[in-house]
Design an enzyme around this catalytic site. Structure first.
Site, PDB file in Angstrom:
ATOM      1  N   GLY A  73      -4.175   1.640  -1.713  1.00 51.25           N
ATOM      2  CA  GLY A  73      -2.991   2.104  -2.527  1.00 51.25           C
ATOM      3  C   GLY A  73      -3.097   1.147  -3.986  1.00 51.25           C
ATOM      4  O   GLY A  73      -2.659   1.818  -4.898  1.00 51.25           O
ATOM      5  N   ASN A 154       9.140   1.016   0.120  1.00 53.54           N
ATOM      6  CA  ASN A 154       8.503   0.141   1.211  1.00 53.54           C
ATOM      7  C   ASN A 154       9.470  -0.724   2.026  1.00 53.54           C
ATOM      8  O   ASN A 154       9.290  -0.939   3.279  1.00 53.54           O
ATOM      9  CB  ASN A 154       7.164  -0.509   1.077  1.00 53.54           C
ATOM     10  N   SER A 202      -2.599   5.568   1.076  1.00 54.24           N
ATOM     11  CA  SER A 202      -3.329   4.505   1.876  1.00 54.24           C
ATOM     12  C   SER A 202      -3.610   4.871   3.176  1.00 54.24           C
ATOM     13  O   SER A 202      -2.506   5.263   3.801  1.00 54.24           O
ATOM     14  CB  SER A 202      -2.428   3.108   1.712  1.00 54.24           C
ATOM     15  N   ALA A 203      -4.493   4.622   3.724  1.00 56.51           N
ATOM     16  CA  ALA A 203      -4.681   5.331   5.045  1.00 56.51           C
ATOM     17  C   ALA A 203      -4.140   4.275   6.175  1.00 56.51           C
ATOM     18  O   ALA A 203      -3.705   4.817   7.179  1.00 56.51           O
ATOM     19  CB  ALA A 203      -6.398   5.137   5.372  1.00 56.51           C
ATOM     20  N   HIS A 204      -4.013   2.861   5.956  1.00 51.30           N
ATOM     21  CA  HIS A 204      -3.610   2.024   7.004  1.00 51.30           C
ATOM     22  C   HIS A 204      -1.955   2.313   7.317  1.00 51.30           C
ATOM     23  O   HIS A 204      -1.441   1.851   8.321  1.00 51.30           O
ATOM     24  CB  HIS A 204      -4.003   0.679   6.701  1.00 51.30           C
ATOM     25  N   THR A 242     -21.229   2.607  -3.739  1.00 51.57           N
ATOM     26  CA  THR A 242     -21.626   3.527  -2.602  1.00 51.57           C
ATOM     27  C   THR A 242     -20.324   3.669  -1.718  1.00 51.57           C
ATOM     28  O   THR A 242     -19.447   2.679  -1.570  1.00 51.57           O
ATOM     29  CB  THR A 242     -22.614   2.711  -1.983  1.00 51.57           C
ATOM     30  N   CYS A 330       2.771  -7.564   0.989  1.00 49.79           N
ATOM     31  CA  CYS A 330       2.197  -8.260  -0.048  1.00 49.79           C
ATOM     32  C   CYS A 330       2.664  -9.387  -0.678  1.00 49.79           C
ATOM     33  O   CYS A 330       2.090 -10.270  -1.233  1.00 49.79           O
ATOM     34  CB  CYS A 330       1.912  -7.166  -1.345  1.00 49.79           C
TER      35      CYS A 330
END
Length: 390
Positions: A73, A154, A202-204, A242, A330
């Site tokens: 993110g 958050n 964000s995936a997590h 990649t 964070c």
């Protein structure tokens, strides 16, 4: 000696990897080819990425071609919040307006000169001042602003009126981005219904792998001329290097599960959250739930017990087997007063004691019971001891 069971109530920091997602990641790790290669092995890896792109797009009502995979993110927001983000054929924004309670990846990660960035004030619940925003946009003239407003905070879980903000911004010819990292998978998120030009994921936070996220654009009529990572044509030139095939595949799997279970899971978590709040108020009537009257995420509440410091309380809860947070992950390890609470005008002495409870897919009724039991011990050993000493 057997390790006692832990209760994890810090899903807004990161949600544990879902077993189904772990299986997808493990399978994708075995793919041999580079996704940019044209041979069969490369095409298999490319297929995995494009399948995941479709799933991530569906989660937020977008088109797959407008999903740009990033490392998370933070990178996605950094990429979008640039003067070079613009509609094709138009100039970019000269000024950035951002909510005062935004995540640090917005407040500190944007690419505007400091003199061209400004905070949108918030009320006591942390909700942006739409009247201020309207007035400021009118002062600036048409096509001059890029605005960033977090969909869900958050730390407090407070939901912002992003749709209303988007209407104001577009009426003055500006662009709007929303950080939807905490909202996705917990409340419905649709890029068209919100009316935003870009959003961050964000995936997590969804039970997916760490280290993978996405910037989603509303259409292919937008571009970011000044890319963060250059040197290759991946992600249509928007992000060189990649691709992390396994993490992207896991992101897609997590997004698919989150969308399929959204309504049921939101109702379940809201009931557990409300029960945890009720137990807290029963144990400590003096406890204050932050922004209790505002619309919030169904899984989140932040609270403080006057005179009880967050750092001390976090250690006490941890010793009782309960994982909580004092704010954004964070800032972990620092346990400093939150800029979010400061912007809301919360008294510094109270702000220094705010803790966050955030539930998720692993949370059960038993976890709420264990949280209440730990609360009772922490309050009796720390808070009541302070009160008697005073």
């Amino acid at each position: 000696m057997a390790r006692s069971r832990r209760t994890y109530l810090d899903h807004n920091a990161t949600s544990p990897l879902r077993p189904e997602v772990a299986e997808v990641v493990a399978r994708a790790l075995q793919l041999l080819g580079n996704p940019s290669s044209v041979h069969a092995e490369g095409r298999a890896a490319r297929s995995e990425i494009e399948s995941a792109r479709e799933k991530v797009a569906r989660l937020v009502g977008a088109r797959a071609k407008n999903v740009i995979f990033t490392s998370g993110g933070t990178e996605a927001s950094n990429l979008a919040l640039s003067p070079s983000f613009r509609r094709l054929g138009q100039q970019g924004a000269a000024r950035l307006l951002m909510g005062a309670t935004e995540h640090p990846c917005v407040l500190n990660g944007h690419r505007f000169p400091s003199e061209a960035a400004e905070a949108i004030p918030v009320d006591a619940n942390g909700v942006i001042d739409l009247a201020w925003l309207k007035g400021r946009l009118e002062q600036m003239g048409e096509g001059r602003a890029l605005v960033s407003v977090q969909l869900a905070n958050n730390e407090t879980g407070v939901l912002q009126p992003v749709g209303e903000a988007a209407a104001l911004v577009h009426a003055r010819g500006g662009l709007i981005h929303t950080d939807a990292v905490q909202a996705a998978g917990k409340v419905p998120v649709d890029i068209t219904m919100l009316g935003v030009d870009a959003l961050t994921l964000s995936a997590h936070k969804l039970g997916g792998p760490k280290g993978i996220g996405a910037l989603v654009l509303a259409s292919d009529q937008f571009e970011i001329a000044d890319r963060l990572i250059r040197g290759g044509g991946q992600e249509k030139g928007n992000r060189a290097g990649t691709e992390n095939v396994a993490a992207i595949a896991g992101f897609g799997a997590a997004a698919e599960i989150a969308l399929a279970t959204l309504s049921e899971e939101a109702a379940r978590l809201r009931a557990l959250r409300d029960e945890a709040e009720a137990q807290l108020r029963c144990i400590a009537p003096e406890a204050i739930v932050i922004a209790a009257s505002a619309e919030r995420l169904p899984n989140t509440f932040a609270f403080a017990i006057p005179a009880l410091k967050a750092e001390t309380a976090l250690i006490a809860f941890d010793l009782e087997g309960i994982a909580l947070s004092s704010g954004s992950a964070c800032s972990s390890g620092k346990v400093k007063r939150s800029h979010v609470l400061d912007a809301m005008g919360i008294e510094p002495a109270l702000a220094e004691g705010v803790l966050r409870v955030s539930l998720g897919w692993t949370t059960t009724k038993e976890d709420v019971v264990r949280f209440a039991e730990a609360c009772e011990k922490v309050v009796s050993t720390l808070y009541k001891r302070k009160a008697s000493a005073a």
